[in-house]
Design an enzyme around this catalytic site. Sequence first.
Site, PDB file in Angstrom:
ATOM      1  CG  ASP A 124      -2.093   0.947   1.133  1.00  0.00           C
ATOM      2  OD1 ASP A 124      -3.124   0.645   0.512  1.00  0.00           O
ATOM      3  OD2 ASP A 124      -1.940   2.050   1.711  1.00  0.00           O
ATOM      4  CG  ASP A 258      -5.145  -5.269  -3.861  1.00  0.00           C
ATOM      5  OD1 ASP A 258      -6.225  -4.687  -3.617  1.00  0.00           O
ATOM      6  OD2 ASP A 258      -4.049  -4.702  -3.782  1.00  0.00           O
ATOM      7  CG  HIS A 288      -5.128  -3.671  -0.218  1.00  0.00           C
ATOM      8  ND1 HIS A 288      -4.344  -3.350  -1.309  1.00  0.00           N
ATOM      9  CD2 HIS A 288      -4.886  -2.695   0.699  1.00  0.00           C
ATOM     10  CE1 HIS A 288      -3.665  -2.236  -1.073  1.00  0.00           C
ATOM     11  NE2 HIS A 288      -3.962  -1.824   0.140  1.00  0.00           N
TER      12      HIS A 288
END
Length: 310
Positions: A124, A258, A288
């Site tokens: 991320d 994801d 994710h």
Amino acid sequence: MTTILRTPDYHFAGLPDFPWEPRYLQLEDERLGPLRMHYLDEGPRQGPVVLLLHGEPSWCFLYRHMIRELSARGLRCVAPDLIGFGRSDKPAQREYYSYAGHVAQMAALVTALDLRDIILVCQDWGGPIGLSVLAQLPERFQAVVAANTLLPNCEATPSGVEPWPGEIVEQWVAATRVATDLPIAEVVAGVCVAPLSDAVRAAYDAPFPTPAYKAAALEFPSLIPIREDMPGVAENRRTWRLLEQWQKPFVTAFSDSDPATAAWADVFRRRIPGARGHGHTVIRNAGHFLQEEQGPALAAVVAEVASSLT
């Protein structure tokens, strides 16, 4: 004056599978003065250093399964909480937070702890932040494992991802721009493949006892460079220029579920010389937050990279 909030310690009592003692580094912020950054530092001090960087809206709790696996294999795991997250201090005004600020704070931690020969593990926002630190301090890094992350550059394919930012990111940015609260555990659980237990959900909520503590989590999506005129685009393009010369190992380990980040794996593998000749993994049965759902599998990738360096 910006109010600095600090989540009381009792909110972190009894977290599942998270036995480690907190460590703190005091950073000097030119606007706010001293800020306390939390980090974990587990495993043998002389072992290879693995820097584990989280993103939105998680904290180092996300890496607990990997810390256990990697430290048992003799690796030193350093897992910080970004300012505004976890046990780190939390300025209460959204306008305090900036992409450049997060990068500067993480670079300060790397230099203050004198971390060297780092294997960067980034997911991320840990990718844009960690890779920007790498571009500033390349001599301190020896390998990268990129997992469900990105490095936005507002460039067309094959140098970037099109369409950018895409519907998922556009909706996320728009929703959080006007929000005054964010259901942290629901956000994490909503992009996982399997349900999370009540105890794990409570652990993701733990750093944020009230909406006042969530300024960083609310502001982070608005910092995503979705237009060429935004802060971060020029900086990311400079980082890409460094990465296009990066000959050290760069391994992608994205999950199979994801869609928000999947296309970036190919961009990393195509543009970075250090990605050539390495096995790139697709981790099954994970959304994710693959560290949460398949931490041991991602840890095995990191351990293999570490073994290749010796």
